[in-house]
Design a protein around this motif. Structure first.
Motif, short mmCIF file in Angstrom:
data_model
loop_
_atom_site.label_atom_id
_atom_site.label_comp_id
_atom_site.label_asym_id
_atom_site.label_seq_id
_atom_site.Cartn_x
_atom_site.Cartn_y
_atom_site.Cartn_z
N VAL A 122 0.83 -1.20 0.00
CA VAL A 122 0.00 0.00 0.00
C VAL A 122 0.87 1.25 0.00
CG1 VAL A 122 -1.69 1.30 1.33
CG2 VAL A 122 -1.97 -1.16 1.05
N GLU A 123 1.93 1.24 0.81
CA GLU A 123 2.81 2.40 0.87
C GLU A 123 3.49 2.63 -0.48
OE1 GLU A 123 4.44 5.73 2.61
OE2 GLU A 123 2.88 4.39 3.36
N THR A 124 3.91 1.55 -1.13
CA THR A 124 4.55 1.68 -2.45
C THR A 124 3.57 2.22 -3.48
OG1 THR A 124 6.01 -0.19 -1.94
CG2 THR A 124 5.81 0.42 -4.25
N ALA A 125 2.33 1.74 -3.45
CA ALA A 125 1.34 2.19 -4.42
C ALA A 125 0.94 3.63 -4.19
CB ALA A 125 0.11 1.28 -4.36
N ALA A 126 0.75 4.02 -2.92
CA ALA A 126 0.30 5.37 -2.61
C ALA A 126 1.37 6.41 -2.87
CB ALA A 126 -0.17 5.45 -1.16
N ALA A 127 2.64 5.99 -2.83
CA ALA A 127 3.72 6.95 -3.02
C ALA A 127 3.90 7.37 -4.47
CB ALA A 127 5.04 6.36 -2.49
N ARG A 128 3.30 6.62 -5.39
CA ARG A 128 3.45 6.92 -6.82
C ARG A 128 2.07 7.19 -7.41
NH1 ARG A 128 8.21 4.32 -8.77
NH2 ARG A 128 7.64 5.00 -10.86
N PRO A 129 1.74 8.42 -7.78
CA PRO A 129 0.40 8.71 -8.32
C PRO A 129 0.05 7.85 -9.52
CG PRO A 129 1.59 10.74 -7.85
CD PRO A 129 2.57 9.64 -7.69
N GLU A 130 1.03 7.52 -10.37
CA GLU A 130 0.71 6.71 -11.54
C GLU A 130 0.32 5.28 -11.16
OE1 GLU A 130 5.28 6.63 -11.15
OE2 GLU A 130 3.59 7.96 -10.74
N HIS A 131 0.88 4.78 -10.04
CA HIS A 131 0.47 3.45 -9.57
C HIS A 131 -0.97 3.47 -9.08
CE1 HIS A 131 4.86 1.95 -8.73
NE2 HIS A 131 4.54 1.97 -10.00
N LEU A 132 -1.32 4.49 -8.32
CA LEU A 132 -2.69 4.60 -7.82
C LEU A 132 -3.67 4.74 -8.98
CD1 LEU A 132 -4.53 4.77 -5.39
CD2 LEU A 132 -4.10 7.22 -5.28
N ALA A 133 -3.31 5.55 -9.98
CA ALA A 133 -4.19 5.71 -11.14
C ALA A 133 -4.37 4.39 -11.88
CB ALA A 133 -3.61 6.77 -12.08
N SER A 134 -3.30 3.61 -12.01
CA SER A 134 -3.40 2.32 -12.68
C SER A 134 -4.34 1.38 -11.93
CB SER A 134 -2.02 1.68 -12.81
OG SER A 134 -1.18 2.46 -13.64
N LEU A 135 -4.22 1.33 -10.60
CA LEU A 135 -5.09 0.45 -9.82
C LEU A 135 -6.54 0.88 -9.93
CD1 LEU A 135 -2.99 -0.11 -6.58
CD2 LEU A 135 -3.40 -1.72 -8.44
N LEU A 136 -6.81 2.18 -9.90
CA LEU A 136 -8.19 2.64 -10.06
C LEU A 136 -8.74 2.27 -11.43
CD1 LEU A 136 -7.93 6.15 -8.36
CD2 LEU A 136 -9.01 4.09 -7.45
N ASP A 137 -7.86 2.16 -12.42
CA ASP A 137 -8.27 1.74 -13.75
C ASP A 137 -8.23 0.22 -13.90
OD1 ASP A 137 -9.19 2.44 -16.32
OD2 ASP A 137 -7.18 2.12 -17.15
N LYS A 138 -7.98 -0.47 -12.77
CA LYS A 138 -7.90 -1.93 -12.73
C LYS A 138 -6.82 -2.45 -13.66
CE LYS A 138 -12.30 -2.76 -10.64
NZ LYS A 138 -13.47 -3.62 -10.50
N ASP A 139 -5.67 -1.82 -13.52
CA ASP A 139 -4.47 -2.26 -14.21
C ASP A 139 -3.39 -2.42 -13.15
OD1 ASP A 139 -2.63 -2.90 -16.13
OD2 ASP A 139 -2.22 -0.83 -16.72
N VAL A 140 -2.49 -3.40 -13.32
CA VAL A 140 -1.46 -3.68 -12.32
C VAL A 140 -0.09 -3.44 -12.95
CG1 VAL A 140 -0.50 -5.35 -10.72
CG2 VAL A 140 -2.93 -5.43 -11.28
N PRO A 141 0.63 -2.39 -12.55
CA PRO A 141 1.98 -2.17 -13.08
C PRO A 141 2.92 -3.30 -12.63
CG PRO A 141 1.14 -0.21 -11.97
CD PRO A 141 0.22 -1.33 -11.63
N HIS A 142 3.87 -3.64 -13.51
CA HIS A 142 4.83 -4.69 -13.17
C HIS A 142 5.60 -4.35 -11.89
CE1 HIS A 142 4.10 -5.93 -17.34
NE2 HIS A 142 4.66 -7.09 -17.03
N ALA A 143 6.05 -3.09 -11.79
CA ALA A 143 6.87 -2.71 -10.64
C ALA A 143 6.08 -2.83 -9.34
CB ALA A 143 7.38 -1.28 -10.81
N LEU A 144 4.78 -2.55 -9.38
CA LEU A 144 3.97 -2.63 -8.17
C LEU A 144 3.75 -4.08 -7.77
CD1 LEU A 144 2.47 -1.04 -6.05
CD2 LEU A 144 0.47 -1.00 -7.54
N ALA A 145 3.52 -4.95 -8.74
CA ALA A 145 3.34 -6.38 -8.44
C ALA A 145 4.61 -6.98 -7.85
CB ALA A 145 2.94 -7.14 -9.70
#
Length: 436
Positions: A122-145
């Motif tokens: 959660v901390e990793t995802a919240a720290a990067r706005p593009e990660h949060l936007a991807s999750l809201l769009d139901k997409d999973v970035p490789h780096a976040l996974a």
């Protein structure tokens, strides 16, 4: 970007809107029930649309020992033999219609993430706005996974079924796994639920963390710059050097490196990410402990460690490339590396030594192992150096005093590490057979 979805919980299935709406009423944040998926228009076309959907399918296919059962399971899924699928933390359940009138209950189990792992994710995802936007769009970035073990690795999926077939997986569990891949492919929050967090809880936590990061950044930007002087001026005033300030405290854990985009003719992003991550981990260990945890490993041992530590290793095209590169660099085959990774995940460096070394144990624990197994009602094992074997099961005594389980198809002598090591042969055999 992922395909359009009709709602936050239900998978859109043409012609089944009423069933989906009825199932929606039964959904909670930690329990989701999906109506039966329709038969595929083109049977046999099991290719997922997303990289994480393909990773789910690969986790099944890379573990299965019998391709024929997988083919029958895929055919069952293609024909719509899987009933409604219920997803809860760590488990997927459905009834699967086979050749008999009464359907079988099939289950898939997957380890849930710990609180510390979710905190890091959660901390990793919240720290990067593009990660949060991807999750809201139901997409999973490789780096976040890659921040946690989000995707199933080899042997992570544990199938079970009420049918008499003891294969792992049987065709009914395989059919459930293929249908679950369709759900995960459509909505990655199904995968998050399997790992232990519901969609509403996860999104609420991400929203709170993102607001905290935003407020912190605004406060930092508005803070006045501290008074400063040049080094020459400071030395001229005092005539001597001032004492050095205290060292900054080390961080609690090494941070993830930034994501590296693919550039024509540039280095491989996966290799850069891996190198940067490894450098950060080793630097953090040196800073906090004064020791390098990997400095004493051979190139082969370090290659096995890297492959074993990489989330989802050996599943996607990118991680298959990692296996191929590590294999070439060490003069081994990808199959050798995959077997060594299984041993490392079983017991670390000691587990790898058990895989690669036969030795003659002293009298004592090894001599008492066969009588202990017979007293526990186990079959007769054949001794050879530090190994006890039947046609399909083997126990190996490591130099660390623990027993390690191995399995092979009868008559093939193709032994693979399985289960957890145990302090005695009876316990290790229970772990190997799934009884522990």
């Amino acid at each position: 970007m992922s395909p359009a979805r009709s709602g936050p919980h239900a998978v859109h299935i043409p012609g089944r809107a009423g069933a989906a709406e009825r199932a929606q009423a039964r959904h909670t944040d930690t329990r989701r029930t999906f109506p039966p998926l329709p038969p595929r228009a083109a049977p046999g076309d099991g290719t997922a649309l997303t990289w994480w959907g393909n990773a789910w399918v690969d986790a099944l296919e890379d573990t299965a020992l019998d391709p024929a059962r997988l083919a029958r399971g895929r055919a069952y899924a293609d024909r719509g033999h899987v009933d409604a699928i219920t997803v809860t933390p760590g488990r997927v359940t459905a009834y699967v219609h086979g050749s008999r009138p009464r359907p079988y209950r099939a289950d898939l189990r997957l380890r849930t993430l710990s609180e510390d792992e979710w905190e890091h994710f959660v901390e990793t995802a919240a720290a990067r706005p593009e990660h949060l936007a991807s999750l809201l769009d139901k997409d999973v970035p490789h780096a976040l996974a890659a921040a946690v073990d989000l995707l199933p690795a080899v042997d992570d999926l544990i199938p079970d079924c009420t049918c008499p077939d003891r294969a792992e997986p049987c065709k009914h569990a395989a059919a459930l796994c293929y249908q679950t891949a369709r759900l995960v492919d459509e909505d990655p929050f199904v995968l998050f639920l399997l790992r232990g967090r519901g969609e509403q809880e996860l999104l609420a936590d991400l929203t709170r963390r993102n607001a905290t990061h935003t407020a912190r950044e605004r406060t930092t930007a508005a803070a006045p710059a501290p008074d400063s002087v040049t080094a020459r001026e400071a030395f001229a005033r005092s005539g001597r050097l001032a004492p050095l300030p205290p060292e900054f405290p080390p961080p609690a854990y090494p941070e993830r490196p930034p994501s590296y985009p693919q550039a024509p003719g540039g280095p491989d992003p996966l290799a850069l990410d891996l190198l940067a991550t490894e450098a950060g981990i080793r630097a953090h260990a040196l800073l906090t402990t004064g020791a390098d945890p990997t400095g004493g490993l051979t190139p082969w041992q370090d290659a096995v460690r890297l492959a074993a530590a990489h989330p989802g290793a050996g599943l996607t095209a990118a991680t298959r490339a990692l296996y191929a590169a590590l294999s070439r660099g060490t003069g081994r085959t990808p199959a050798d590396l995959a077997r060594a990774v299984a041993a490392w995940r079983q017991g670390g460096l000691a587990g790898l030594s058990v895989l690669e070394e036969e030795w003659d144990p002293p009298a004592g624990p090894f001599d008492r192992a066969r009588p202990a197994l017979l007293a526990a009602g186990r079959p007769e094992f054949r001794p050879r150096r530090n190994r006890l074997s039947t046609a399909a099961v083997q126990l190996r005594l490591g130099r660390d005093g623990r027993w390690y389980g191995y399995e092979s198809d009868p008559g093939r002598e193709d032994w693979w590490p399985r289960g957890e090591p145990g302090p005695d042969p009876v316990t290790a055999l229970s772990f190997l057979l799934g009884e522990g």
